[in-house]
Scaffold this motif. Structure first.
Motif, short mmCIF file in Angstrom:
data_model
loop_
_atom_site.label_atom_id
_atom_site.label_comp_id
_atom_site.label_asym_id
_atom_site.label_seq_id
_atom_site.Cartn_x
_atom_site.Cartn_y
_atom_site.Cartn_z
N ILE A 52 -14.99 16.40 34.15
CA ILE A 52 -14.33 15.27 34.81
C ILE A 52 -15.22 14.70 35.92
N LEU A 53 -15.83 15.60 36.70
CA LEU A 53 -16.68 15.12 37.80
C LEU A 53 -17.89 14.34 37.28
N VAL A 54 -18.49 14.86 36.24
CA VAL A 54 -19.65 14.14 35.66
C VAL A 54 -19.19 12.78 35.12
N GLY A 55 -18.03 12.77 34.48
CA GLY A 55 -17.48 11.51 33.96
C GLY A 55 -17.25 10.50 35.08
N LEU A 56 -16.71 11.00 36.21
CA LEU A 56 -16.45 10.12 37.34
C LEU A 56 -17.77 9.61 37.93
N TYR A 57 -18.75 10.50 38.01
CA TYR A 57 -20.07 10.11 38.53
C TYR A 57 -20.68 9.00 37.66
N LEU A 58 -20.60 9.21 36.34
CA LEU A 58 -21.18 8.22 35.42
C LEU A 58 -20.38 6.91 35.46
N SER A 59 -19.07 7.04 35.70
CA SER A 59 -18.26 5.83 35.84
C SER A 59 -18.77 5.02 37.02
N LEU A 60 -19.05 5.73 38.11
CA LEU A 60 -19.58 5.05 39.31
C LEU A 60 -20.92 4.41 39.02
N ARG A 61 -21.81 5.15 38.36
CA ARG A 61 -23.16 4.64 38.10
C ARG A 61 -23.15 3.42 37.17
N THR A 62 -22.15 3.38 36.30
CA THR A 62 -22.10 2.27 35.34
C THR A 62 -21.14 1.17 35.80
N GLY A 63 -20.67 1.29 37.03
CA GLY A 63 -19.74 0.28 37.55
C GLY A 63 -18.42 0.30 36.78
N PHE A 64 -17.98 1.49 36.40
CA PHE A 64 -16.75 1.69 35.62
C PHE A 64 -16.74 0.78 34.39
N ALA A 65 -17.80 0.94 33.62
CA ALA A 65 -17.98 0.11 32.42
C ALA A 65 -16.78 0.24 31.47
N GLN A 66 -16.17 1.42 31.45
CA GLN A 66 -15.04 1.61 30.51
C GLN A 66 -13.85 0.72 30.84
N PHE A 67 -13.80 0.20 32.07
CA PHE A 67 -12.73 -0.73 32.44
C PHE A 67 -13.28 -2.16 32.53
N GLY A 68 -14.30 -2.31 33.38
CA GLY A 68 -14.83 -3.64 33.65
C GLY A 68 -15.51 -4.29 32.45
N ARG A 69 -16.09 -3.49 31.58
CA ARG A 69 -16.83 -4.05 30.45
C ARG A 69 -16.14 -3.81 29.11
N MET A 70 -14.88 -3.43 29.16
CA MET A 70 -14.20 -3.12 27.91
C MET A 70 -14.11 -4.35 27.00
N VAL A 93 -29.06 5.24 33.43
CA VAL A 93 -27.98 4.53 32.72
C VAL A 93 -27.54 3.32 33.54
N GLY A 94 -27.36 3.54 34.84
CA GLY A 94 -26.95 2.45 35.73
C GLY A 94 -27.95 1.31 35.71
N ARG A 95 -29.24 1.66 35.74
CA ARG A 95 -30.28 0.63 35.73
C ARG A 95 -30.26 -0.16 34.42
N LEU A 96 -30.11 0.58 33.32
CA LEU A 96 -30.09 -0.08 32.01
C LEU A 96 -28.91 -1.04 31.88
N VAL A 97 -27.76 -0.60 32.40
CA VAL A 97 -26.57 -1.46 32.34
C VAL A 97 -26.82 -2.73 33.16
N GLY A 98 -27.38 -2.54 34.36
CA GLY A 98 -27.69 -3.69 35.22
C GLY A 98 -28.64 -4.66 34.52
N GLU A 99 -29.68 -4.13 33.91
CA GLU A 99 -30.67 -4.98 33.24
C GLU A 99 -30.03 -5.73 32.06
N PHE A 100 -29.20 -5.01 31.31
CA PHE A 100 -28.57 -5.62 30.14
C PHE A 100 -27.72 -6.83 30.55
N PHE A 101 -26.98 -6.66 31.62
CA PHE A 101 -26.10 -7.76 32.03
C PHE A 101 -26.83 -8.84 32.84
N ARG A 102 -28.08 -8.61 33.12
CA ARG A 102 -28.90 -9.69 33.70
C ARG A 102 -29.74 -10.35 32.61
N GLY A 103 -29.55 -9.93 31.39
CA GLY A 103 -30.24 -10.55 30.26
C GLY A 103 -31.69 -10.12 30.13
#
Lengths: 458, 261
Positions: A24-42, A439-449
Motif C-alpha cells: 500500500i505504501l509503495v502504491g501511495l508513493y507511486l500515486s504521488l510520483r505520477t500525480g495520481f494518474a489512476q484518478f487524474g488521467r483515467m 516514472v514521474g519524469r516519463l509521465v511529465g514528458e508524455f503529457f508535455r508531448g
C-alpha cells in the motif's frame, strides 16, 4: 526447523499484514510520483485503451501490439483467484472486505501503471525483433550493475513461482473441477492441459499473444454468462448487498457476535486483511509479473503502455466486484463465514441455470489462460538467468508439471512456489521505490508531448 | 549492322563516317528517356525522330546526346522525309554539335528539374522565364522536347538557369503516399506531424532536403512540420489542437506524403 517450516514462516511473512502495508505504501508513493494518474488521467487511459480498441492489432512495428501485451497480462491475472479467491475474501472478512479490496485496487493501479511504464522504458530489444523485459530488466538496467543480484533474484523467484501459481495450482483446480462436475479423469485433464500449454508456449510470445487476445474476451464473456444470471436472480437483494458492503467496512457485528470494543477492532483488522489481501494479490500489482508481458508491447512511449496497466486493473476490479456482489446478494456468505470457500462457490453456482457445471467451465478456461501466461513469465525469468538456450528445457518441464498438476501430490512444491511467488514482490517493490522518479519524469514528458528517450545501453 | 554506345563512338564521328561513305540506312538510338532515329540517303540525313520531335528539331536533340546504345542498319529507307538532303544540312549539323559542346547539362537527362528560390535578384528574359515555367517538375529530357522552343534554345537557357541556381536537377523519384493511423499526442504543441524515424529518413533521402508532411483525410488537407520519433511505424502522431482543427480523431486513417519546402 525443516525446510517446510521455514517455508511456512516465509509464506506468512510475504502474505502477511506487514507486507500488505508495504504494498500500500509503495502504491501511495507511486500515486504521488505520477500525480495520481489512476484518478487524474483515467479519462486519457480509457481513451488510449478502450477508446482505441479498433487499433488493437496494430503494433508500432514490433512483435505484438500494446493490446495483445495487455491481454497476455490480463490472461494471467484473471485466474481462479478472481472467483474462488474473492468468495474466500468475503468468507473470511465479511462483506466489508470488498471496500478495502477496492481501496487496495485503487492504490495498486499506480503500482501496475508504474510497472508497465518501467517495463517498456528499460526493456532490451534485439535485432531479431525479440524483447526481454520485466522487473529483472528494470532492476538490472534501472538500478545499475551493482543491483544485478536483485534482478537475478527476481528472475529466479519468477521462474520457480510459475510452477506454483501458474501451473500446479491452476492445473489442480481444473483437474478437481472437471473431475467433480464432468467426471473427467485427472490424467486426461493433465494430458490435455500439457498438450495445449506445450503447443502455445512453443510458439513463443506471438502465439501466446494471439491466444491471449482470444481467451481473455472468452474469459470475460463466460464470466458474465456465469455471474449475470446470479445477479439477476438476486437483483432485489443487490441494493441491500451494496449497503452492507459499506456499512460493514469498519465493523462487522455478526462476525464478532456484535461485541464492541476489542472484538470490534479485531473485526476491523480481519476485514482489512481479507479485503486488502484480495485487492493486492488478485491483480498481481506489485508482484511484477504483468510487467513481463507489458514489456513486450511495441509502443511509441512507455506511458502509453502504462494506460493498459490501468485498464487491466479496472477489468480485474470489475470481475472481482461482480463476483463479490453476486455472492453477498445471494446471502450464502452468512452460512459460510469462516468456512470452506470452494464449497461456498459451488453452492453459489448451484443456483445458476446451467448449474455447477458453469463453475467447472469457468475455472477451466480461467486456469488455462493463467497457465499459458505464467509459463511465459517463468520462461522469461529463466532466459534472463541462463540465456535463450533454457527456453525449450523450461517449456518441457512446465508441460510435465501441467500434466502432473491435476493428479495432485505435489503440495510441498506448490507451497514453496507460492512463497516464492509472494517473494517476487520484494525486489520489485524495491525497484519501484527507487525508480518512482523515472516514472514521474516519463509521465511529465508524455503529457508535455515530448518524445521518449530510451535509456543509454549500459 | 553496326552497334555500340555513343559514349564510346561519339555521334559526330559516327555521322562523319556514315556521311563520308554516302551510306543509306537508319541509325537507331535508344536513350533511357526516349528513342530516336536518323535516316540517311546517299550520306545525307533525310529524316530524324526523337521522342515527339521530328525533322531538324529531332536532329538537334540527337546531336546533344553523349551516351546511349545505338545500332545502324544499312538499307533501311525512311517512310517520310522531314529534312532536305543538301550540303547546308551537313553544315547545320556541325554547328549543332559545336553549340552543344558549349552547354553543360547533366549527363543524366532523367533528372527532374525543380525551381529554387533566388538567393539574389536576377533579371530573366521572357524566354528564360517561359523555359523556367516549362521545366518545373519535368525531367531534363521532357524539358528539352517541349516543342515550344528548339532543343538547343531550351538547353542553352536551362544551362544558364542551372548555373544560376534557379533550377536544380534532382534524381527522379516517385513518392507514394502512406496510409497512417492517427495517434494522439498530448501537450501544447501544434503544427507538427510526428512520424516514424525510418519513414522520415526515407522521405528525406528521396527529396534531398527539408519537407512538409501533407495529410489528406476524408474532409481536410493540411501541411505540417515533420518530427521523427522511434516506434511510430504506421502511425502519425498529432497534437490534440491539430486533431481538433483537422477534425481528426485517434485511430482514423489519413494519407500522408512529403512535399519539398
Amino acid at each position: 526447523m525443516d525446510i517446510l517450516e521455514i517455508n511456512e514462516l516465509l509464506n506468512r511473512a510475504v502474505y502477511g499484514e506487514w507486507m500488505m502495508l508495504v504494498f500500500i505504501l509503495v502504491g501511495l508513493y507511486l500515486s504521488l510520483r505520477t500525480g495520481f494518474a489512476q484518478f487524474g488521467r483515467m479519462g486519457v487511459a480509457l481513451r488510449e485503451t478502450v477508446g482505441a480498441i479498433r487499433e488493437r492489432f496494430l503494433s508500432f512495428g514490433g512483435q505484438i501490439s500494446p493490446f495483445q501485451a495487455a491481454m497476455v497480462a490480463l490472461s494471467a491475472t484473471i485466474g481462479t483467484g478472481h472467483i474462488i479467491g474473492m468468495v474466500g475474501a468475503v468468507v473470511v472478512g465479511g462483506p466489508g472486505a470488498v471496500v478495502w479490496m477496492w481501496v487496495a485496487y485503487l492504490v495498486g493501479m499506480a503500482t501496475k501503471f508504474a510497472e508497465a511504464v518501467l517495463a517498456v522504458h528499460f526493456r532490451r530489444q534485439y535485432t531479431d525483433g525479440s524483447v526481454l523485459g520485466g522487473p529483472m530488466v528494470y532492476i538490472r538496467y534501472g538500478l545499475g550493475r551493482r543491483m544485478a543480484w536483485l534482478a537475478g533474484l527476481f528472475a529466479f523467484f519468477t521462474a520457480v513461482a510459475a510452477f506454483g501459481i501458474g501451473n500446479l495450482s491452476q492445473a489442480g483446480a481444473v483437474g478437481a473441477a472437471l473431475a467433480q462436475e464432468f467426471d473427467v479423469p485427472p490424467a486426461i485433464t493433465g494430458l490435455l492441459l500439457a498438450l495445449l500449454v506445450g503447443f502455445l508456449l512453443g510458439g513463443g510470445i506471438r502465439r501466446i499473444a494471439r491466444f491471449a487476445q482470444v481467451v481473455v474476451p472468452i474469459k470475460l464473456g463466460l464470466f458474465l454468462l456465469a455471474v449475470l444470471p446470479l445477479l439477476l436472480l438476486h437483483i432485489g437483494q443487490l441494493p441491500g448487498a451494496l449497503a452492507l458492503v459499506f456499512s460493514s467496512a469498519f465493523s462487522f457485528q455478526a462476525a464478532t457476535g456484535g461485541v464492541a470494543g476489542a472484538a470490534l477492532s479485531l473485526g476491523l483488522a480481519e476485514i482489512l486483511k481479507a479485503g486488502v489481501g484480495r485487492g493486492i494479490f488478485a491483480n498481481e500489482a506489485g508482484l511484477g509479473s504483468a510487467a513481463i508481458a507489458h514489456a513486450q508491447a511495441q509502443v511509441d512511449h512507455p506511458v502509453r503502455q502504462g494506460f493498459w496497466g490501468l485498464t487491466e486493473m479496472l477489468v480485474s476490479l470489475l470481475v472481482t466486484s461482480l463476483m463479490a456482489l453476486s455472492f453477498i446478494a445471494s446471502g450464502l456468505w452468512q452460512r459460510f463465514l469462516g468456512g470452506d470457500r470452494v464449497e461456498a462457490a459451488r453452492l453459489l453456482f448451484a443456483e445458476h441455470p446451467l448449474g455447477v457445471a458453469m463453475l467447472g467451465v469457468l475455472l477451466a478456461v480461467f486456469a488455462l489462460g493463467t497457465m499459458v501466461s505464467w509459463g511465459f513469465y517463468g520462461e522469461e525469468g529463466a532466459a534472463y538467468l541462463f540465456g535463450d538456450g533454457i527456453r525449450w528445457p523450461y517449456r518441457l518441464t512446465f508441460v510435465a508439471f501441467a500434466f502432473v498438476g491435476p493428479l495432485g501430490g505435489l503440495a510441498a512444491l506448490t507451497s514453496v512456489a507460492d512463497t516464492l511467488n509472494g517473494m517476487m514482490a520484494i525486489p520489485n517493490l524495491i525497484a519501484l521505490l527507487a525508480l518512482g522518479g523515472v516514472v514521474g519524469r516519463l509521465v511529465g514528458e508524455f503529457f508535455r508531448g515530448l518524445p521518449w528517450q530510451p535509456p543509454e545501453e549500459d | 549492322m553496326l552497334s555500340g554506345n555513343l559514349a564510346e563512338f561519339p555521334l559526330l564521328q559516327l555521322l562523319e563516317t556514315l556521311m563520308g561513305a554516302a551510306r543509306e540506312g537508319a541509325l537507331f538510338i535508344q536513350h533511357p528517356q526516349f528513342s530516336g532515329c536518323l535516316y540517311l540517303q546517299g550520306g545525307y540525313p533525310v529524316h530524324a525522330e526523337a521522342g515527339p520531335l521530328r525533322g531538324l528539331e529531332a536532329l538537334e536533340l540527337l546531336t546533344g546526346l553523349r551516351s546511349g546504345p545505338f545500332r545502324y542498319e544499312a538499307g533501311v529507307q525512311a517512310q517520310e522525309q522531314s529534312i532536305e538532303p543538301r550540303l547546308e544540312t551537313q553544315r547545320l549539323i556541325l554547328h549543332q554539335f559545336e553549340a552543344w559542346r558549349e552547354i553543360e547539362l547533366p549527363e543524366n537527362w532523367g533528372l527532374v528539374l525543380q525551381t529554387q528560390p533566388a538567393s539574389s535578384q536576377t533579371q530573366l528574359s521572357p524566354l528564360e522565364l517561359r523555359v523556367l515555367a516549362l521545366a518545373e517538375g519535368k525531367s531534363l529530357a521532357q524539358a528539352l522536347m517541349n516543342q515550344q522552343f528548339t532543343p538547343l534554345q531550351t538547353a542553352q537557357v536551362l544551362d544558364k538557369l542551372l548555373r544560376l541556381g534557379l533550377l536544380e536537377a534532382r534524381k527522379s523519384w516517385e513518392i507514394q503516399s502512406e496510409t497512417l493511423v492517427v495517434l494522439s499526442l498530448y501537450g501544447g504543441g501544434q503544427g507538427v506531424a510526428v512520424i516514424d524515424e525510418g519513414l522520415f529518413v526515407h522521405w528525406q533521402r528521396l527529396l534531398g532536403g527539408p519537407f512538409w508532411v501533407r495529410l489528406r483525410s476524408k474532409t481536410q488537407e493540411a501541411a505540417l512540420r515533420p518530427e521523427p520519433r522511434i516506434q511510430m511505424q504506421g502511425r502519425l502522431g498529432l497534437f490534440e489542437r491539430d486533431m481538433r482543427r483537422l477534425r481528426l480523431s485517434r485511430g482514423m486513417r489519413v494519407e500522408a506524403w512529403p512535399e519539398l519546402i
